[in-house]
Design a protein around this motif. Structure first.
Motif, PDB file in Angstrom:
ATOM      1  N   CYS A 161      -5.121  -0.905  -7.480  1.00  0.00           N
ATOM      2  CA  CYS A 161      -6.125  -0.832  -6.857  1.00  0.00           C
ATOM      3  C   CYS A 161      -5.690   0.724  -6.702  1.00  0.00           C
ATOM      4  O   CYS A 161      -5.165   1.166  -5.985  1.00  0.00           O
ATOM      5  N   LEU A 162      -5.682   2.183  -7.749  1.00  0.00           N
ATOM      6  CA  LEU A 162      -5.612   3.102  -7.658  1.00  0.00           C
ATOM      7  C   LEU A 162      -6.055   4.012  -6.834  1.00  0.00           C
ATOM      8  O   LEU A 162      -5.191   4.644  -5.924  1.00  0.00           O
ATOM      9  N   PRO A 163      -7.739   4.446  -6.343  1.00  0.00           N
ATOM     10  CA  PRO A 163      -8.276   5.021  -5.859  1.00  0.00           C
ATOM     11  C   PRO A 163      -7.562   4.588  -3.790  1.00  0.00           C
ATOM     12  O   PRO A 163      -7.191   5.014  -3.046  1.00  0.00           O
ATOM     13  N   HIS A 164      -7.375   3.347  -4.071  1.00  0.00           N
ATOM     14  CA  HIS A 164      -6.640   3.109  -2.188  1.00  0.00           C
ATOM     15  C   HIS A 164      -4.933   2.965  -2.477  1.00  0.00           C
ATOM     16  O   HIS A 164      -4.837   2.660  -1.641  1.00  0.00           O
ATOM     17  N   LYS A 165      -4.949   3.261  -3.722  1.00  0.00           N
ATOM     18  CA  LYS A 165      -3.011   3.061  -3.592  1.00  0.00           C
ATOM     19  C   LYS A 165      -2.424   1.573  -3.299  1.00  0.00           C
ATOM     20  O   LYS A 165      -1.878   0.461  -2.704  1.00  0.00           O
ATOM     21  N   LEU A 166      -3.360   0.588  -3.825  1.00  0.00           N
ATOM     22  CA  LEU A 166      -3.288  -1.045  -3.180  1.00  0.00           C
ATOM     23  C   LEU A 166      -2.678  -2.363  -4.464  1.00  0.00           C
ATOM     24  O   LEU A 166      -3.004  -1.653  -5.660  1.00  0.00           O
ATOM     25  N   VAL A 167      -1.230  -2.964  -4.172  1.00  0.00           N
ATOM     26  CA  VAL A 167      -0.958  -3.139  -5.357  1.00  0.00           C
ATOM     27  C   VAL A 167      -0.513  -4.463  -4.510  1.00  0.00           C
ATOM     28  O   VAL A 167      -0.012  -4.709  -3.585  1.00  0.00           O
ATOM     29  N   VAL A 168      -1.592  -5.466  -5.614  1.00  0.00           N
ATOM     30  CA  VAL A 168      -1.233  -7.207  -4.901  1.00  0.00           C
ATOM     31  C   VAL A 168      -0.278  -7.877  -6.379  1.00  0.00           C
ATOM     32  O   VAL A 168      -0.855  -8.322  -7.050  1.00  0.00           O
ATOM     33  N   SER A 169       0.810  -8.383  -5.905  1.00  0.00           N
ATOM     34  CA  SER A 169       1.155  -9.152  -6.749  1.00  0.00           C
ATOM     35  C   SER A 169       1.505 -10.724  -6.572  1.00  0.00           C
ATOM     36  O   SER A 169       2.239 -10.483  -5.103  1.00  0.00           O
ATOM     37  N   ILE A 170       2.005 -11.402  -7.107  1.00  0.00           N
ATOM     38  CA  ILE A 170       2.325 -12.763  -7.025  1.00  0.00           C
ATOM     39  C   ILE A 170       3.979 -12.428  -7.479  1.00  0.00           C
ATOM     40  O   ILE A 170       4.705 -12.268  -8.995  1.00  0.00           O
ATOM     41  N   ARG A 171       4.337 -13.178  -6.614  1.00  0.00           N
ATOM     42  CA  ARG A 171       6.129 -13.922  -6.741  1.00  0.00           C
ATOM     43  C   ARG A 171       6.500 -14.906  -6.493  1.00  0.00           C
ATOM     44  O   ARG A 171       5.404 -15.944  -5.677  1.00  0.00           O
ATOM     45  N   GLY A 172       7.830 -15.300  -7.238  1.00  0.00           N
ATOM     46  CA  GLY A 172       8.011 -16.662  -6.526  1.00  0.00           C
ATOM     47  C   GLY A 172       7.957 -18.293  -7.028  1.00  0.00           C
ATOM     48  O   GLY A 172       7.739 -17.868  -8.362  1.00  0.00           O
ATOM     49  N   GLY A 173       8.623 -18.823  -6.780  1.00  0.00           N
ATOM     50  CA  GLY A 173       8.520 -19.996  -7.408  1.00  0.00           C
ATOM     51  C   GLY A 173       7.854 -21.315  -6.829  1.00  0.00           C
ATOM     52  O   GLY A 173       6.054 -20.600  -7.085  1.00  0.00           O
ATOM     53  N   GLU A 174       7.860 -22.138  -6.847  1.00  0.00           N
ATOM     54  CA  GLU A 174       6.978 -23.330  -6.396  1.00  0.00           C
ATOM     55  C   GLU A 174       7.014 -23.816  -5.204  1.00  0.00           C
ATOM     56  O   GLU A 174       5.177 -23.734  -4.837  1.00  0.00           O
ATOM     57  N   VAL A 190       1.090  -1.390  -0.098  1.00  0.00           N
ATOM     58  CA  VAL A 190       0.049   0.072  -0.121  1.00  0.00           C
ATOM     59  C   VAL A 190       0.887   1.685   0.186  1.00  0.00           C
ATOM     60  O   VAL A 190       1.619   1.242   0.593  1.00  0.00           O
ATOM     61  N   GLY A 191       0.515   2.419  -1.095  1.00  0.00           N
ATOM     62  CA  GLY A 191       0.805   3.460  -1.011  1.00  0.00           C
ATOM     63  C   GLY A 191       1.424   3.797  -2.000  1.00  0.00           C
ATOM     64  O   GLY A 191       1.813   2.593  -2.360  1.00  0.00           O
ATOM     65  N   SER A 192       2.682   4.667  -1.753  1.00  0.00           N
ATOM     66  CA  SER A 192       3.416   5.616  -3.585  1.00  0.00           C
ATOM     67  C   SER A 192       4.474   5.739  -3.100  1.00  0.00           C
ATOM     68  O   SER A 192       4.604   6.227  -2.894  1.00  0.00           O
TER      69      SER A 192
END
Length: 131
Positions: free
Chosen positions: A109-122, A41-43
């Motif tokens: 979600c730009l209005p909430h400054k939220l970024v959900v991302s997928i990372r990693g291997g198996e 969260v945040g920018s």
């Protein structure tokens, strides 16, 4: 107005289509399943990671951001979805209804400054981290 397609135009269109198809096929064939959902969260310099959650467990994680922002992150069957949001446009809910599950995919979600991302291997190196 009479538009006439020449042989060179047809060849150019065909070459561009083959290259585009090849790039999409390569990306699809080399994608890796993710292991961890990283929630930020945040920018800018104020951005911070508030949670790292494994994709291997079914989880419902409410996320509250500044200015009374609310999103509900659901991890189910190895994919992450934002199923609820109180932002006006709800693009984060509508655009990613199928969820994200591969390394590098992101929900924003730009209005909430939220970024959900997928990372990693198996496998995930973390069980749960919530700040």
């Amino acid at each position: 107005m009479n538009l006439k397609i020449k042989k060179a135009d047809t060849l150019l269109i065909l070459v561009v289509a083959v290259i585009a198809f090849g790039l999409v096929a390569y990306r699809y064939a080399t994608r890796q399943e993710g292991a961890v959902v990283v929630v930020r969260v945040g920018s800018g310099d104020a951005a911070r990671v508030i949670a790292e959650l494994p994709l291997t467990e079914d989880i419902e994680q409410p996320i509250e951001t500044e200015e009374e922002g609310y999103n509900l992150l659901v991890i189910k069957d190895g994919c992450a979805h934002v199923t609820e949001a109180n932002c006006p446009d709800k693009i984060c809910v509508k655009s990613y209804a199928g969820g994200i599950c591969y390394d590098g995919e992101t929900i924003v979600c730009l209005p909430h400054k939220l970024v959900v991302s997928i990372r990693g291997g198996e496998t995930a190196d973390v069980d749960h981290v919530v700040h």
